[in-house]
Design a protein around this motif. Sequence first.
Motif, PDB file in Angstrom:
ATOM      1  N   TYR A  75       0.767  -1.194  -0.058  1.00 38.88           N
ATOM      2  CA  TYR A  75      -0.062  -0.077   0.052  1.00 38.88           C
ATOM      3  C   TYR A  75       0.727   1.318  -0.021  1.00 38.88           C
ATOM      4  CZ  TYR A  75      -3.649   3.292   1.575  1.00 38.88           C
ATOM      5  OH  TYR A  75      -4.531   4.332   1.811  1.00 38.88           O
ATOM      6  N   TYR A  79       2.339   4.300  -2.878  1.00 38.23           N
ATOM      7  CA  TYR A  79       2.072   5.717  -2.762  1.00 38.23           C
ATOM      8  C   TYR A  79       3.275   6.279  -2.640  1.00 38.23           C
ATOM      9  CZ  TYR A  79      -2.999   5.687  -2.213  1.00 38.23           C
ATOM     10  OH  TYR A  79      -4.223   5.675  -2.416  1.00 38.23           O
ATOM     11  N   GLY A 118      -2.339  11.881   5.559  1.00 42.12           N
ATOM     12  CA  GLY A 118      -2.283  11.204   4.032  1.00 42.12           C
ATOM     13  C   GLY A 118      -1.999  12.337   3.162  1.00 42.12           C
ATOM     14  N   GLY A 120       0.241  13.086   0.984  1.00 40.44           N
ATOM     15  CA  GLY A 120       1.094  12.702  -0.412  1.00 40.44           C
ATOM     16  C   GLY A 120       1.907  13.848  -0.453  1.00 40.44           C
ATOM     17  N   GLU A 141       2.306  11.808   6.419  1.00 44.03           N
ATOM     18  CA  GLU A 141       2.354  10.927   5.244  1.00 44.03           C
ATOM     19  C   GLU A 141       3.205  10.100   5.581  1.00 44.03           C
ATOM     20  OE1 GLU A 141       0.706  10.397   2.256  1.00 44.03           O
ATOM     21  OE2 GLU A 141       2.345   8.787   2.235  1.00 44.03           O
ATOM     22  N   ALA A 167       5.251   9.413   8.748  1.00 45.22           N
ATOM     23  CA  ALA A 167       4.946   8.435   9.792  1.00 45.22           C
ATOM     24  C   ALA A 167       3.597   7.820   9.484  1.00 45.22           C
ATOM     25  CB  ALA A 167       5.096   8.801  11.209  1.00 45.22           C
ATOM     26  N   ARG A 168       3.202   6.660  10.095  1.00 44.82           N
ATOM     27  CA  ARG A 168       1.707   6.302   9.837  1.00 44.82           C
ATOM     28  C   ARG A 168       0.983   6.981  11.108  1.00 44.82           C
ATOM     29  NH1 ARG A 168       0.292   0.358  10.224  1.00 44.82           N
ATOM     30  NH2 ARG A 168      -1.889   1.344  10.271  1.00 44.82           N
ATOM     31  N   ILE A 169      -0.085   7.848  11.084  1.00 42.93           N
ATOM     32  CA  ILE A 169      -0.405   8.628  11.950  1.00 42.93           C
ATOM     33  C   ILE A 169      -0.815   7.835  13.222  1.00 42.93           C
ATOM     34  CG2 ILE A 169      -2.985   8.074  11.137  1.00 42.93           C
ATOM     35  CD1 ILE A 169      -1.500  11.489  12.764  1.00 42.93           C
ATOM     36  N   GLU A 170      -0.855   6.348  13.104  1.00 43.36           N
ATOM     37  CA  GLU A 170      -1.248   5.464  14.346  1.00 43.36           C
ATOM     38  C   GLU A 170       0.166   5.398  15.196  1.00 43.36           C
ATOM     39  OE1 GLU A 170      -3.941   4.097  10.983  1.00 43.36           O
ATOM     40  OE2 GLU A 170      -2.175   4.922  11.333  1.00 43.36           O
ATOM     41  N   MET A 186     -10.850   8.961   0.298  1.00 46.23           N
ATOM     42  CA  MET A 186     -11.946   8.212  -0.200  1.00 46.23           C
ATOM     43  C   MET A 186     -11.320   7.193  -1.179  1.00 46.23           C
ATOM     44  SD  MET A 186     -12.471  11.418   0.842  1.00 46.23           S
ATOM     45  CE  MET A 186     -12.832  12.888  -0.630  1.00 46.23           C
ATOM     46  N   GLY A 187     -12.062   6.130  -1.277  1.00 50.57           N
ATOM     47  CA  GLY A 187     -11.666   5.003  -2.137  1.00 50.57           C
ATOM     48  C   GLY A 187     -12.751   4.543  -3.048  1.00 50.57           C
ATOM     49  N   GLU A 193      -9.651   0.677   0.486  1.00 52.24           N
ATOM     50  CA  GLU A 193      -8.406   0.952   1.361  1.00 52.24           C
ATOM     51  C   GLU A 193      -8.563   1.049   2.684  1.00 52.24           C
ATOM     52  OE1 GLU A 193      -6.178   4.321  -0.255  1.00 52.24           O
ATOM     53  OE2 GLU A 193      -6.755   3.763  -2.382  1.00 52.24           O
ATOM     54  N   TRP A 343     -11.876   8.665  -9.686  1.00 57.00           N
ATOM     55  CA  TRP A 343     -12.422   7.503  -9.122  1.00 57.00           C
ATOM     56  C   TRP A 343     -13.681   6.813 -10.135  1.00 57.00           C
ATOM     57  CZ3 TRP A 343     -12.055  11.858  -5.626  1.00 57.00           C
ATOM     58  CH2 TRP A 343     -11.146  11.592  -4.471  1.00 57.00           C
TER      59      TRP A 343
HETATM   60  N1  LIG Z   1      -8.035   8.885  -1.324  1.00 58.65           N
HETATM   61  C1  LIG Z   1      -7.290   7.714  -1.219  1.00 58.65           C
HETATM   62  N2  LIG Z   1      -7.871   6.310  -1.471  1.00 58.65           N
HETATM   63  N3  LIG Z   1      -5.840   7.967  -1.173  1.00 58.65           N
HETATM   64  C2  LIG Z   1      -5.160   8.914  -1.394  1.00 58.65           C
HETATM   65  C3  LIG Z   1      -4.509   9.532   0.095  1.00 58.65           C
HETATM   66  C4  LIG Z   1      -3.511   8.440   0.420  1.00 58.65           C
HETATM   67  C5  LIG Z   1      -2.248   9.048   1.018  1.00 58.65           C
HETATM   68  O1  LIG Z   1      -2.435   8.869   2.274  1.00 58.65           O
HETATM   69  C6  LIG Z   1      -1.233   8.199   2.842  1.00 58.65           C
HETATM   70  N4  LIG Z   1      -1.746   7.399   3.884  1.00 58.65           N
HETATM   71  C7  LIG Z   1      -2.718   6.526   4.005  1.00 58.65           C
HETATM   72  N5  LIG Z   1      -2.829   5.932   5.372  1.00 58.65           N
HETATM   73  C8  LIG Z   1      -2.002   6.514   6.211  1.00 58.65           C
HETATM   74  C9  LIG Z   1      -1.829   6.621   7.603  1.00 58.65           C
HETATM   75  N6  LIG Z   1      -2.664   5.653   8.328  1.00 58.65           N
HETATM   76  N7  LIG Z   1      -0.814   7.241   8.027  1.00 58.65           N
HETATM   77  C10 LIG Z   1      -0.201   8.211   7.030  1.00 58.65           C
HETATM   78  N8  LIG Z   1      -0.236   8.266   5.840  1.00 58.65           N
HETATM   79  C11 LIG Z   1      -1.345   7.470   5.246  1.00 58.65           C
HETATM   80  C12 LIG Z   1      -1.156   7.268   1.882  1.00 58.65           C
HETATM   81  O2  LIG Z   1       0.634   6.902   1.938  1.00 58.65           O
HETATM   82  C13 LIG Z   1      -1.198   8.217   0.331  1.00 58.65           C
HETATM   83  O3  LIG Z   1      -0.276   9.109   0.173  1.00 58.65           O
END
Ligand SMILES: NC(=[NH2+])NCCC[C@H]1O[C@@H](n2cnc3c(N)ncnc32)[C@H](O)[C@@H]1O
Length: 403
Positions: A75, A79, A118, A120, A141, A167-170, A186-187, A193, A343
Amino acid sequence: MHEEENSAPEEFIGIANFQASGADQLSFSTGDRVLVHNKSSADWWWAEFQGCYGYVPSSYLQLDTEEDVWQDDEYFGNYGTLRLHLEMLSDKPRTETYRQVILSNSAPLRGKVIMDLGCGTGIISLFCACLSQPAAVYAVEASSVAEYTCALVKQNRCENVVKVFQARIEELTLPGKVDVLVSEWMGNCLLFEFMVESVVLARDRWLKQGGMMWPSSACLTLVPCQALTDYSEKMDFWDRPYGLDFSCLKPLAQKEFFSKPKFNHQIVPEDCLSAPSDVITLNMHTLQVSDLEKLSGNFSFTVEKFGTLHGFTAWFSAQFQSLEKDGTVLELNTGPHSELTHWKQTLFMLDSPVTVHEGDCIAGSITLQRNPIWRRHMTITFQWSINSTKVSQVQTNSFPMWR
Ligand SMILES: NC(=[NH2+])NCCC[C@H]1O[C@@H](n2cnc3c(N)ncnc32)[C@H](O)[C@@H]1O
């Protein structure tokens, strides 16, 4: 018989149903935990399940460790490349909507702390810093694109306001709570996702009491539809290709082409057999992670014209409340009556087309069941009936997205 391997057995989780075809094999279902004692060959392992021993197919099993079920390597790897970011940035309706949200809230954003979850390439964070005067923007991000986001922030002279956190926000501790949590999560079919889980967790941990979520709400919208082109190209084709009868391939075609949703469908308004209907609405200020396991909504469509019901098409919309009292609610709508976005829409083809007439009623429910193992996936099930003068049938159709 098998010599017991002396290493400790490993717990694997079934990712598909397996029906034993011999006394020396073990049957199990998706989600069952199987103890593997000996990986005797690449394809068959000696295992224990519910007190019995036998062979199991290794391809039906997945090591039961948390990160695998989120497929985070794949995943965040995706990105980390520009492809997806270029697609999102090139999506003008999407990106312009977020720009408009920031611009029209420019005054109330003054002095506020914003999190862009996220982020990006950081486009929304840069909008915040350039179009308003926030105290700080935390651009979070997890993927490697964050390294470039830092450079972009500097290149656009926003480093005093925008702080990038890779970092992952978690797993991240921010300098403090935020007044606004903005994210584009949104996916396909709104939820694929399941990044929305991270948004809810971040809200609960980092959004101040009374803070604003952008989007503030999101809706999944559905319409019964025709899909003549898809049906003729993928199904009717087999009737008389080059004067031959290939119709015995149609069940295979149904399974291969129509058992999963078509995520890049572009429905045209004239294919809608009735007015669309919002079937699921998420309030982003109150949504709980537990709600995401199973979301369902009812629908009742009145057919507006004679035609063929091939299936249902789904899309989503996202609403952005204003920070100003009685301010305008802005909306990003990915449906056929709005400008096309990356989308597109999602088409669910039913088993067999039904001729419908004006006034017929198509009623039922849609359920989005999150995958118990693959946490970014879900199965969408339609239970529907059609009552018309000509036909009355009740059907259930399930579509994995994507496992
Ligand atoms: N609209 C979507 N379907 N995806 C577009 C946004 C997704 C962006 O958020 C980032 N991303 C997703 N989950 C996380 C997370 N938990 N923590 C940080 N970044 C994240 C991911 O790496 C990507 O750059």
